[in-house]
Design a protein around this motif. Structure first.
Motif, short mmCIF file in Angstrom:
data_model
loop_
_atom_site.label_atom_id
_atom_site.label_comp_id
_atom_site.label_asym_id
_atom_site.label_seq_id
_atom_site.Cartn_x
_atom_site.Cartn_y
_atom_site.Cartn_z
N GLU A 120 57.00 -26.38 9.03
CA GLU A 120 58.20 -26.99 9.60
C GLU A 120 58.76 -28.05 8.67
O GLU A 120 58.02 -28.78 8.02
N LYS A 121 60.09 -28.12 8.62
CA LYS A 121 60.76 -29.05 7.71
C LYS A 121 61.34 -30.23 8.49
O LYS A 121 61.68 -30.13 9.65
N TRP A 122 61.43 -31.36 7.80
CA TRP A 122 62.03 -32.56 8.39
C TRP A 122 62.54 -33.45 7.27
O TRP A 122 62.26 -33.20 6.09
N ILE A 123 63.31 -34.46 7.62
CA ILE A 123 63.90 -35.36 6.63
C ILE A 123 63.43 -36.79 6.88
O ILE A 123 63.48 -37.27 8.02
N LEU A 124 62.96 -37.45 5.83
CA LEU A 124 62.59 -38.86 5.92
C LEU A 124 63.86 -39.69 5.79
O LEU A 124 64.49 -39.72 4.73
N ASP A 125 64.24 -40.34 6.86
CA ASP A 125 65.45 -41.16 6.85
C ASP A 125 65.30 -42.30 7.85
O ASP A 125 64.21 -42.52 8.42
N GLY A 126 66.38 -43.01 8.09
CA GLY A 126 66.32 -44.16 8.98
C GLY A 126 65.92 -43.81 10.40
O GLY A 126 65.38 -44.64 11.12
N LYS A 127 66.18 -42.58 10.81
CA LYS A 127 65.82 -42.15 12.16
C LYS A 127 64.35 -41.79 12.27
O LYS A 127 63.68 -42.14 13.25
N SER A 128 63.82 -41.08 11.28
CA SER A 128 62.43 -40.60 11.36
C SER A 128 61.42 -41.63 10.86
O SER A 128 60.26 -41.62 11.26
N ASN A 129 61.84 -42.54 9.97
CA ASN A 129 60.92 -43.51 9.40
C ASN A 129 60.50 -44.54 10.44
O ASN A 129 61.34 -45.16 11.09
N LYS A 130 59.21 -44.73 10.60
CA LYS A 130 58.69 -45.69 11.57
C LYS A 130 58.21 -46.98 10.92
O LYS A 130 57.89 -47.94 11.61
N SER A 131 58.15 -47.00 9.59
CA SER A 131 57.73 -48.20 8.88
C SER A 131 58.84 -49.24 8.90
O SER A 131 60.02 -48.91 9.05
N LYS A 132 58.46 -50.49 8.73
CA LYS A 132 59.44 -51.56 8.62
C LYS A 132 60.16 -51.50 7.28
O LYS A 132 61.26 -52.03 7.13
N SER A 133 59.53 -50.85 6.29
CA SER A 133 60.09 -50.75 4.95
C SER A 133 60.53 -49.32 4.66
O SER A 133 60.17 -48.39 5.38
N ALA A 134 61.32 -49.16 3.60
CA ALA A 134 61.88 -47.84 3.28
C ALA A 134 61.72 -47.47 1.82
O ALA A 134 62.45 -46.64 1.30
N ASN A 135 60.74 -48.09 1.14
CA ASN A 135 60.57 -47.85 -0.30
C ASN A 135 59.81 -46.55 -0.55
O ASN A 135 58.60 -46.51 -0.68
N SER A 136 60.56 -45.46 -0.61
CA SER A 136 59.99 -44.14 -0.90
C SER A 136 60.96 -43.33 -1.74
O SER A 136 62.16 -43.28 -1.44
N PRO A 137 60.46 -42.67 -2.79
CA PRO A 137 61.34 -41.79 -3.57
C PRO A 137 61.71 -40.52 -2.81
O PRO A 137 62.55 -39.75 -3.28
N LEU A 138 61.08 -40.31 -1.65
CA LEU A 138 61.37 -39.12 -0.84
C LEU A 138 62.44 -39.37 0.20
O LEU A 138 62.72 -38.51 1.02
N TRP A 139 63.07 -40.54 0.16
CA TRP A 139 64.07 -40.90 1.16
C TRP A 139 65.24 -39.91 1.14
O TRP A 139 65.73 -39.53 0.08
N SER A 140 65.61 -39.46 2.32
CA SER A 140 66.73 -38.52 2.53
C SER A 140 66.45 -37.11 2.02
O SER A 140 67.35 -36.28 1.96
N GLN A 141 65.19 -36.84 1.65
CA GLN A 141 64.84 -35.51 1.18
C GLN A 141 64.24 -34.67 2.31
O GLN A 141 63.63 -35.19 3.23
N GLU A 142 64.46 -33.34 2.22
CA GLU A 142 63.84 -32.43 3.17
C GLU A 142 62.40 -32.17 2.75
O GLU A 142 62.12 -31.80 1.62
N LEU A 143 61.47 -32.39 3.67
CA LEU A 143 60.04 -32.26 3.41
C LEU A 143 59.46 -31.12 4.24
O LEU A 143 59.90 -30.89 5.37
N THR A 144 58.48 -30.45 3.69
CA THR A 144 57.81 -29.35 4.40
C THR A 144 56.40 -29.80 4.79
O THR A 144 55.62 -30.24 3.94
#
Length: 422
Positions: free
Chosen positions: A382-406
């Motif tokens: 199953e695929k999903w996107i790491l973004d402001g909606k799915s991220n549960k961390s207080k921080s957002a420092n990831s090179p995978l931000w806004s990318q579709e992940l499997t």
């Protein structure tokens, strides 16, 4: 929510009598009451989670995560850290003492243990080896262990004094405590920004050579062997380290090790764009190193995979690469990175659920009828996107931000609590 039914999921857990079977798992009041072949749930008043095409196993356990509490709560506190952990499939995390003040005495460890009570995710503090993580004087390891410290490490400050590390290993052996080594010889690493190699030369940046890590791995293996003490290396990143640890295991040294998930995918070539989210410590190495790390996981030299979750505020990352802080968030992306690296479901269960608990001597969830439910349900496809909606961390420092992940965690259940990722 008293009754939950996970339907038609494949159960994967070594030694389980139904390992590899498609099952329905009924959970009532936090306990597994029934495991059967898939059937019509009928009119039962239960919350049904469709597990078709998914894997159910013991909840993941992370050997290396960083929260900010105490002192650095603007990066991550226990509430947001455990939320990210649960969303990533974890029901247990070992958090490192990279805080301010560090987890270097009974009071800080007790604070974390008490603050995390009642959570769906068990939080296990790793106490500092030395006072203030300065590498000069041993911290009160026994005091910290008595209130919940599960292991000891100076976190991202490698212990530079061989004598202090030797005493820590000997003392840890005496109280049955594991010492975790972050391997970096600072005199060789030089505080540089990325891996030393062709890419650092091309970019005109000073690099950290593989030697800085392998020197420290070699030293600490000798010390562990001399003291007949167990040792664990966290976040190894080089082919040389894999070879050294493999040979030490063959000699009978009581050594285990882990690798950060991002070091299995990203290489120093990704630094070309100077995106500071690719700045990590240890640095991203070469593709040759990545191949050795993947092979080390497959042949058992490397025991576990960790998130090395390292949250930072935007002001520490949205700056020039040279002055940015090292690290990326990783609790929610460890599973997708392992899928991308080519690992199968059985290997993921072994490296994320089974081996980490064995290393720390934690009780392994049995997933047997009558036992407490401590499990994760995840999809390999199953695929999903790491973004402001799915991220549960207080921080957002990831090179995978806004990318579709499997590779998506569907749900975790622990302590009678349920978290679902819709």
């Amino acid at each position: 929510m008293n009754s939950i039914l996970i339907s038609s999921a494949k159960l994967l857990l070594p030694q389980h009598p139904q390992d590899g079977e498609i099952v329905d798992i009924l959970i009532e009041n936090g306990k597994i009451s029934n495991i059967t072949a898939p059937s019509d749930p009928g009119g039962e008043m239960v919350h049904i989670i469709d597990g078709s095409g998914c894997i159910v196993s013991a909840g993941f356990f992370d050997l290396h995560a960083n929260f900010g509490e105490p002192g650095l709560e603007t990066k991550e506190d226990i509430v947001t850290g455990t939320s990210a952990a649960a969303a990533g499939g974890y029901t247990g995390v070992a958090i490192f003492p990279n805080t301010n003040p560090p987890l270097h005495s009974r009071s800080e460890v007790a604070l974390v243990v008490n603050a995390a009570k009642g959570n769906i995710v068990d939080v296990h503090p790793v106490g500092a080896v030395s006072k203030n993580r300065e590498g000069k004087e041993l911290a009160e390891m026994y005091d910290m262990q008595s209130v919940g410290a599960v292991a000891f490490s100076d976190g991202n400050h490698a212990v530079q004094q061989a004598g202090l590390m030797s005493r820590a290993l000997l003392y840890g052996k005496g109280i049955g405590a594991l010492v975790i080594s972050f391997a970096e010889d600072e005199s060789v690493a030089g505080g540089n920004q990325m891996n030393e190699g062709e890419m650092s030369t091309f970019l005109g940046m000073k690099g950290k050579p593989n030697l800085a890590e392998s020197l420290m791995v070699s030293r600490d293996l000798f010390l562990a062997d001399y003291n007949e003490s167990p040792i664990h290396f966290t976040c190894i990143s080089t082919a040389e380290s894999v070879e050294l640890i493999q040979k030490a295991k063959e000699r009978g040294v009581a050594v285990t090790c882990d690798v950060a998930a991002h070091n299995l995918i990203f290489s120093d070539e990704d630094v070309q764009g100077f995106d500071s989210n690719y700045k990590t410590n240890p640095p991203l190495r070469t593709k040759k190193d990545i191949a050795a790390l993947v092979e080390g996981l497959k042949d058992g030299t490397i025991d576990a995979v960790v998130s090395q979750h390292t949250p930072h505020e935007i002001e520490f990352k949205n700056v020039e690469f040279q002055i940015a802080k090292a690290g990326m968030i990783g609790l929610q992306t460890t599973l997708p990175l392992m899928v991308k690296a080519g690992f199968g479901a059985e290997e993921i269960v072994e490296k994320l659920s089974v081996a980490p608990r064995l290393i720390l001597g934690q009780r392994m969830p049995s997933l047997l009828e009558g036992s407490d439910a401590n499990l994760v349900l995840f999809s390999m496809t199953e695929k999903w996107i790491l973004d402001g909606k799915s991220n549960k961390s207080k921080s957002a420092n990831s090179p995978l931000w806004s990318q579709e992940l499997t590779g998506k965690v569907k749900a975790v259940i622990h302590h009678g609590l349920l978290v679902e990722n819709k």
